[in-house]
Design a protein around this motif. Structure first.
Motif, mmCIF file in Angstrom:
data_model
loop_
_atom_site.group_PDB
_atom_site.id
_atom_site.type_symbol
_atom_site.label_atom_id
_atom_site.label_comp_id
_atom_site.label_asym_id
_atom_site.label_seq_id
_atom_site.Cartn_x
_atom_site.Cartn_y
_atom_site.Cartn_z
ATOM 1 N N MET A 51 0.853 -1.168 0.000
ATOM 2 C CA MET A 51 0.000 0.000 0.000
ATOM 3 C C MET A 51 0.895 1.227 0.000
ATOM 4 S SD MET A 51 -2.844 1.230 2.776
ATOM 5 C CE MET A 51 -4.154 0.182 2.233
ATOM 6 N N SER A 52 0.618 2.155 -0.878
ATOM 7 C CA SER A 52 1.450 3.343 -0.975
ATOM 8 C C SER A 52 1.100 4.338 0.131
ATOM 9 C CB SER A 52 1.271 3.991 -2.340
ATOM 10 O OG SER A 52 -0.018 4.546 -2.441
ATOM 11 N N THR A 53 1.976 5.294 0.302
ATOM 12 C CA THR A 53 1.769 6.309 1.322
ATOM 13 C C THR A 53 0.549 7.171 1.001
ATOM 14 O OG1 THR A 53 4.146 6.357 1.669
ATOM 15 C CG2 THR A 53 2.891 8.198 2.546
ATOM 16 N N ASP A 54 0.342 7.473 -0.281
ATOM 17 C CA ASP A 54 -0.818 8.279 -0.668
ATOM 18 C C ASP A 54 -2.121 7.565 -0.341
ATOM 19 O OD1 ASP A 54 0.821 10.277 -1.624
ATOM 20 O OD2 ASP A 54 0.830 9.476 -3.672
ATOM 21 N N ALA A 55 -2.179 6.277 -0.615
ATOM 22 C CA ALA A 55 -3.394 5.515 -0.324
ATOM 23 C C ALA A 55 -3.644 5.443 1.179
ATOM 24 C CB ALA A 55 -3.284 4.110 -0.905
ATOM 25 N N LEU A 56 -2.582 5.298 1.963
ATOM 26 C CA LEU A 56 -2.732 5.259 3.414
ATOM 27 C C LEU A 56 -3.224 6.605 3.951
ATOM 28 C CD1 LEU A 56 -2.355 3.692 6.048
ATOM 29 C CD2 LEU A 56 0.001 4.514 6.093
ATOM 30 N N GLN A 57 -2.668 7.697 3.440
ATOM 31 C CA GLN A 57 -3.112 9.017 3.884
ATOM 32 C C GLN A 57 -4.566 9.267 3.503
ATOM 33 O OE1 GLN A 57 -0.255 11.659 2.132
ATOM 34 N NE2 GLN A 57 1.234 11.342 3.769
ATOM 35 N N ARG A 58 -4.968 8.825 2.301
ATOM 36 C CA ARG A 58 -6.348 8.991 1.863
ATOM 37 C C ARG A 58 -7.287 8.180 2.748
ATOM 38 N NH1 ARG A 58 -5.388 8.379 -3.161
ATOM 39 N NH2 ARG A 58 -5.496 6.126 -3.152
ATOM 40 N N THR A 59 -6.881 6.982 3.123
ATOM 41 C CA THR A 59 -7.695 6.145 3.999
ATOM 42 C C THR A 59 -7.846 6.771 5.380
ATOM 43 O OG1 THR A 59 -6.955 4.179 2.821
ATOM 44 C CG2 THR A 59 -7.896 3.843 5.006
ATOM 45 N N ILE A 60 -6.771 7.328 5.907
ATOM 46 C CA ILE A 60 -6.833 7.980 7.221
ATOM 47 C C ILE A 60 -7.745 9.196 7.165
ATOM 48 C CG2 ILE A 60 -5.462 9.297 8.898
ATOM 49 C CD1 ILE A 60 -3.182 7.299 8.343
ATOM 50 N N ARG A 61 -7.663 9.987 6.086
ATOM 51 C CA ARG A 61 -8.544 11.154 5.959
ATOM 52 C C ARG A 61 -10.009 10.736 5.868
ATOM 53 N NH1 ARG A 61 -4.480 13.092 2.266
ATOM 54 N NH2 ARG A 61 -5.781 12.324 0.559
ATOM 55 N N ARG A 62 -10.290 9.660 5.136
ATOM 56 C CA ARG A 62 -11.678 9.198 5.007
ATOM 57 C C ARG A 62 -12.200 8.656 6.339
ATOM 58 N NH1 ARG A 62 -11.431 6.201 -0.879
ATOM 59 N NH2 ARG A 62 -11.366 8.110 -2.111
ATOM 60 N N CYS A 63 -11.372 7.917 7.067
ATOM 61 C CA CYS A 63 -11.791 7.403 8.377
ATOM 62 C C CYS A 63 -12.035 8.551 9.363
ATOM 63 C CB CYS A 63 -10.748 6.446 8.934
ATOM 64 S SG CYS A 63 -10.656 4.884 8.050
ATOM 65 N N THR A 64 -11.183 9.563 9.318
ATOM 66 C CA THR A 64 -11.385 10.725 10.172
ATOM 67 C C THR A 64 -12.684 11.436 9.819
ATOM 68 O OG1 THR A 64 -8.992 10.980 10.339
ATOM 69 C CG2 THR A 64 -10.344 12.887 10.953
ATOM 70 N N ALA A 65 -13.000 11.532 8.530
ATOM 71 C CA ALA A 65 -14.250 12.168 8.117
ATOM 72 C C ALA A 65 -15.461 11.377 8.592
ATOM 73 C CB ALA A 65 -14.284 12.326 6.600
ATOM 74 N N VAL A 66 -15.368 10.052 8.598
ATOM 75 C CA VAL A 66 -16.472 9.228 9.099
ATOM 76 C C VAL A 66 -16.663 9.458 10.599
ATOM 77 C CG1 VAL A 66 -17.193 6.840 9.533
ATOM 78 C CG2 VAL A 66 -16.327 7.488 7.301
ATOM 79 N N ILE A 67 -15.562 9.567 11.340
ATOM 80 C CA ILE A 67 -15.656 9.823 12.779
ATOM 81 C C ILE A 67 -16.260 11.206 13.036
ATOM 82 C CG2 ILE A 67 -14.285 10.211 14.865
ATOM 83 C CD1 ILE A 67 -12.404 7.984 13.816
ATOM 84 N N VAL A 68 -15.808 12.216 12.286
ATOM 85 C CA VAL A 68 -16.359 13.570 12.440
ATOM 86 C C VAL A 68 -17.837 13.588 12.072
ATOM 87 C CG1 VAL A 68 -16.238 15.926 11.514
ATOM 88 C CG2 VAL A 68 -14.148 14.741 12.151
#
Length: 88
Positions: free
Chosen positions: A1-18
């Motif tokens: 998994m690339s760094t960009d994909a990991l960062q995108r996943t973290i941003r999406r998970c944070t948006a779900v929590i928010v």
């Protein structure tokens, strides 16, 4: 998994929590407080645009490892797994 994909996943998970916190704030607080509604709108818009934006994720279309997903050739046109020299 690339760094960009990991960062995108973290941003999406944070948006779900928010989004879930915003929904909770909207249902629990009085009508004068609009922070929950604002959180729901911002997180919902981010999630919608991150899913709909097709130009963002191009690594899944080409396999992400330098090979094309449809014909098995490398990005430079050489066949993968085929030797180019004739001698054994």
């Amino acid at each position: 998994m690339s760094t960009d994909a990991l960062q995108r996943t973290i941003r999406r998970c944070t948006a779900v929590i928010v989004l879930s916190i915003g929904i909770h704030l909207t249902t629990v607080t009085r009508s004068g407080n609009d922070w929950g509604f604002l959180m729901v709108v911002v997180a919902g818009l981010y999630l919608f645009t991150s899913v709909v934006d097709v130009g963002e994720d191009t690594s899944a279309a080409d396999g992400g490892d330098g090979t094309d997903a449809d014909d098995g050739t490398d990005t430079d046109g050489a066949e993968s797994g085929v030797r180019s020299d004739p001698g054994g």
